[in-house]
Structure formats: C-alpha cells, structure tokens
Enzyme design. Structure first.
Site, short mmCIF file in Angstrom:
data_model
loop_
_atom_site.label_atom_id
_atom_site.label_comp_id
_atom_site.label_asym_id
_atom_site.label_seq_id
_atom_site.Cartn_x
_atom_site.Cartn_y
_atom_site.Cartn_z
N ARG A 140 0.75 -1.16 -0.05
CA ARG A 140 0.00 0.02 -0.07
C ARG A 140 0.90 1.20 -0.02
NH1 ARG A 140 -3.71 -2.16 4.83
NH2 ARG A 140 -1.77 -2.42 5.80
N LYS A 183 12.16 -17.92 24.64
CA LYS A 183 12.85 -16.76 24.62
C LYS A 183 13.65 -15.99 25.81
CE LYS A 183 9.85 -15.16 20.54
NZ LYS A 183 11.10 -15.19 19.63
N GLU A 231 16.30 -18.74 22.26
CA GLU A 231 16.62 -17.52 21.61
C GLU A 231 17.24 -16.69 22.88
OE1 GLU A 231 13.89 -16.81 17.78
OE2 GLU A 231 13.48 -15.94 19.64
N ARG A 242 18.32 -20.33 32.25
CA ARG A 242 18.13 -21.43 31.40
C ARG A 242 16.47 -21.80 31.26
NH1 ARG A 242 22.40 -24.75 30.24
NH2 ARG A 242 24.55 -23.85 31.04
N HIS A 302 7.36 -25.34 13.68
CA HIS A 302 8.59 -25.70 13.66
C HIS A 302 9.13 -27.00 14.13
CE1 HIS A 302 8.94 -21.77 12.17
NE2 HIS A 302 9.29 -21.02 13.16
#
Length: 592
Positions: free
Chosen positions: A146, A437, A317, A569, A341
């Site tokens: 757009r 994460k 991550e 962790r 995944h």
C-alpha cells in the site's frame, strides 16, 4: 506441474480431481516408455490414465502440444481462475518438443514488499538465487504494497539488504545492479481487484508474450490473505502458465481459524497452488535428517523404541520479544514455535520410510506420525514467562515491561512438553520439546539419547552418573551447524579411565561453502514446483487438532506461567518435567 486435473483427450471439458478419468488403469495395454519411468509419479499416473487403446507417445505429443500453445482454465464457484498446468519436460521430450528457457518467464510478486520479512529475507534470498544462477533466464520481481514508492525507491531499499555470498570480491556491485534492474514496484490496496488488474498489465509487459508463470509471496498478516488471493486469482492469474501462492505463517491460531483460512484460500485456489512455508524445513540440517537416517545403515536399525530412550527438540533464543511484543502476545511460544517448527521436525524424524522421495509420499508419512501422537495433557506441559534480570550491570526488561504487552499478560514465552507417539516404533519413548525466548543461548537442535548398554562391563568407571555412559546423537540445526555422536572411549594411559568424546561433523570445517539460507531453498522449490518441504492442508489440520485442546485449556483455566530470569536456562519446572520421565535435558551441559 501445479495441478492434477488434466483434460481427458476424449472429453470436451475438464474433470474435477475427484472424478474418475476416462478409462481404467488396469485396462491399459501399454506401459510408459523407459524415458518416462523416472518421471514424477503423478505425471505417469495422469498420462497412463488416458483413454484406452491409445499409443503412449501420441498421448504425450497431444499433452505437450496442448501445453505449448494454450493452457486450459476452470473457474471456481467464486470466480477464481484455476490454471491447468503445462506438461512436464519429460512429456515434451518424448513428444519431440523442446522447452527452451526463451519460451517462458517467471514473475515473482512479493505482496507486503515494504515489510521487514521482505526486506530482510525474501529479497536477499532471491538475489542469492540469482547470484548462484538458480533463477530462470527470464524472471521479473515485483514488490506490491500500500505504501507509495517508485521503482527506484524500492531498489534503493532492497539494495541495503543484499550481500554477495558466492562472489564477495569480484563483480558484486555489477551483479546487484543487474538484479535490481529486474525489480519493480506497484502500489495498491490488498482488496482491490482493479489494482491487481493494473499489476497484471505491468506483468504482461515484462513477460513479453512468453509462457508466463507467476508466484505471489504473501508476506502480510493472515487476516488479509483471502483478500489478496481473491484479487490475484481473479485479476492477475497467469493466462497461459501456472500460478502459485506462497503463504507465510501463522496459519491461524487454533484449529477453527486455521480451517477457516484454508477454506477461504481454496475458494480461489486448489491445494497444489498453495505453498505454506515453514522456513525451518528449509534449513540444511533438517534437510539432512532424512539422508542421515535412510542412507546410513548404522542409524536406521537403531531408529526405534528398542534403542532410543528419548528424543529432545530444543529451540532457544537469547533475546526477548523486542519490537514484536504486540504480535507475540496474541500467539505465544506454543503457537509461534512448537505447533509448527518443532512439530514438523518431529514428524520428519519419526516418520516411517516413505515409498519414494516424491513430495506426497513424504507428506503422507508425516501426517501419519502427527495423527499418532497422543492428546497433549496439561500435566505434561510447563509454561514460563521471562522476568526482569540484572546481569553484569545491565538490566534486562521483563516481558510485561513491553508497552505493547498488557501488564497482566499470561502469554508464555517458554514452553516444554512431553509428547508420545502411539505406534509400534515409538511406543513409550518420550519426545521432549522445549522452546523459549530470553534464554542463556541461541540454539536449535535435535538430541537423541540412546538406551544404556545392558550389563555394561564398565559401569563402575562412570560412577553413579550412568547418563555419562549413554550414547547421544546431536543434530545442531543452528547456529554453527554440526552433527556429532557422543561415544565412550578409554583415555590413553596405563589405567582404565573412561571418557566420553564426540565424533563430530562440523559443517564449517568440512564444507567451506557457506550454507544457503532456508528461504533460498524454499523459494527455489516453489519455483520448481517441489512441494516436499511445504505443509499440506491435512498436515496443518492434524497439527492444530493436537495443540488446540491444550491451548484452550491453558487460556480457559488462566494457567499462570512460571517466571524465569531473562538470560537464564528457563523455568525450573522444565527440569522436573524431564525428570518425570527419567530424562536430563541435553543442553544443560555448560561446556556446550
């Protein structure tokens, strides 16, 4: 070839995929010529299902001649245009008709071209394919969004993200210039058939009357998928070649929304036109998973409950949801990583040997695995959410510190789950998934822990830690790709001291060539019509059927996630979950 609904030589109309072709395959008095025996199974099935008594070469000649001149059309109930595909090269070869690159062109339209995914992944992947010489001789790339932008502004935007992977010192700038000259921009609304009709005019100008094949890459939010597909199908579909649509995840957020999305897409497309992309399936080590198993005798006999104690699928991550908090809060880590995944990797890992490397044979086996997984129980799931943490003088924010995230959000940024496949090969083997994460490291890997050696003569040398005597196969998907097998061996010397060592295939050391990005592989597969690494609709349905009840239970019961410090962790509960099945997470070794 994009479709399975050819025109019967003795019929005046195209039959739908569900109808029987004219004649019966068992009545055939002829067989496919030797030159076609290696062709895709769906091509042989289609050609050998033509009307009884006809010469095979004649069928091929008619098939190829039809494809080289006109391409048949069918109209969906809602007016979408379905393009019946041209014949394969094998059919043209036997008919004596060539398929020179001068005869066709491929147009790739990136819808949502001004977004981050397009800039950071799609355009760089297309340039890498161009740099490698993997794109067709005649190709055109259009950006569609757009935003108001000129061709020059698009090229300037794209140029900032391109790198020459193969030729870093010579001709890099020249190659970029040549690539950018093939890139154009068209501004339009996502729900405007007229805007897509205007795009169609521009595409035709660049196609120059050649047989035109078109790809639309939907790098846009899923709530506008249907609008774009409707407009592209009605106003910008190829008139003499194939049209394919690449769809980015998320494919819905539960079974119902995913099924509705699929129904909407199929109002204007058929299944073979839809390429649902999961970029993890394009990663080199995931691609190598089947090769490792099915082409090495040392592994395949061990691939079952008899020798494997547990399988771990780990994704982590080291950063949080910086910049994506608003989007992420609507999905959470289970929808964002585990349902797609990690489940896809699990299916590839655990599937039975497919009949062939044909896409449908492989996807059939993956569906069987997903459908065999026992329903997920809440007691076999741990969820967490990262909290603020100060480390080395730096204060890292909590998930709820993000202004786009509600302060009372219960959305998990970490999840661990134990899954069980209810079949003869894997009965009783825990498949442990872990994704999160803001953890201590970035990694994606598959860890296979084998059973202990019965009556191990050297168990005293390992003391009470019998896990040190366990063989482990690790497939590190990212970063620093590697495959290594942990074995027990004697430390050189006069005494009997044992140690565990790695037989290591380190990709960077073994293969000097840089590993292609997953998007490169998947884009090339979409251009070539290879569907093996794309997700089929029944596969997607099965995945959501598995996770939707769990997700609804978590939301209805408002289960509070366990807090864990940013950079740690993860929650302690994940270790208790593993211990419940006598498993130790393989990534807890501080040396790795």
């Amino acid at each position: 070839m994009a479709f399975s609904s050819p025109k019967c030589p003795h019929s005046s109309s195209h039959f739908a995929p569900s109808r029987a072709p004219c004649g019966n395959l068992r009545d055939r008095a002829f067989a496919a010529p030797a030159s076609l025996q290696s062709s895709p199974k769906h091509l042989l099935t289609r050609l050998t299902s033509q009307c009884k008594g006809r010469d095979f070469t004649a069928v091929c000649r008619q098939e190829a001649a039809t494809a080289s001149t006109t391409t048949a059309k069918e109209t969906t109930p809602n007016g979408g245009l379905l393009t019946i595909p041209s014949s394969s090269k094998a059919c043209r070869d036997i008919a004596g008709i060539s398929t020179r690159e001068e005869e066709y062109t491929v147009s790739i339209t990136v819808v949502g071209a001004s977004g981050d995914l397009a800039k950071k992944k799609i355009f760089p992947a297309l340039f890498a394919l161009y740099d490698e010489g993997s794109l067709p001789k005649h190709f055109t790339i259009f950006g569609y969004a757009r935003s108001k932008m000129t061709d020059a502004e698009l090229r300037n935007m794209v140029s900032k993200t391109l790198t020459c992977r193969l030729d870093k010192r010579e001709n890099c700038g020249e190659k970029m210039d040549q690539f950018l000259k093939r890139c154009f921009y068209h501004s339009g609304q996502y729900n405007s058939e007229q805007n897509f009709a205007d795009l169609d005019k521009k595409l035709k100008e660049h196609e120059g009357g050649k047989l035109s094949n078109r790809i639309f890459y939907l790098s846009i939010p899923p709530n506008i998928f249907i609008d774009v597909v409707k407009c592209a199908s009605k106003s910008a579909s190829s008139t003499n070649g194939w049209t394919r649509v690449i769809v980015e995840k998320p494919f819905g957020r539960d079974y119902e929304s995913s099924a509705a999305l699929t129904r909407g897409l199929k109002e204007y497309l058929v299944e073979d036109q839809i390429f649902r992309i999961d970029h993890y399936l394009g990663k080199e080590l995931v691609e190598n998973l089947s090769v490792l198993r099915f082409s090495n005798l040392v592994f395949e006999p061990l691939w079952s409950r008899q020798y494997i104690r547990n399988v771990q699928l780990i994704f982590s991550e080291e950063f949080g949801t910086e910049g994506r908090g608003g989007y992420f809060d609507n999905y959470g880590i289970i929808r964002d990583v585990m349902q797609n995944h990690l489940l896809q990797i699990l299916a590839l890992f655990a599937m039975e040997t497919p009949a062939s490397l044909d896409a449908e044979d492989i996807r059939n086996e993956k569906v069987k695995v997903i459908r065999s997984i026992k329903p997920l129980q809440l007691e076999n799931v741990v969820i967490g959410q990262y909290k603020s943490h100060k480390k080395r003088g730096i204060t890292y924010p909590a998930y709820t510190d993000d202004r786009t995230v509600p302060s009372d959000s219960l959305t998990p940024t970490f999840a661990a789950a134990a899954l069980f496949i209810d079949n003869a090969r894997w009965d009783g083997v825990p498949f442990l998934m872990k994704a999160g994460k803001a953890l201590h490291t970035r990694r994606a890997e598959i860890r296979v822990q084998f059973r202990h050696v019965p009556g191990n003569l050297y168990k005293r040398s390992f003391g009470t830690d019998l896990d040190r005597a366990t063989n482990e196969l690790v497939i590190r998907v990212q970063p620093d790709e590697a495959i290594y097998l942990r074995i027990n061996n004697k430390i050189p010397g006069l005494g009997m001291r044992l140690d565990h060592s790695d037989l290591n295939l380190h990709y960077a050391a073994r293969y000097p060539k840089e590993i292609p990005d997953a998007y490169e592989r998947l884009l090339l597969d979409a251009i070539e019509g290879e569907r093996r690494l794309f997700i089929r609709s029944d596969e997607l349905d099965s995945a959501w059927e598995l996770f939707t009840p769990l997700l609804k239970e978590l939301e209805e019961k408002k289960v509070a996630p366990e807090l864990y410090p940013y950079g740690s962790r993860g929650p302690v509960g994940a270790h208790y979950l593993a211990a419940k099945y006598n498993v130790r997470w393989g990534d807890t070794n501080a040396l790795e």
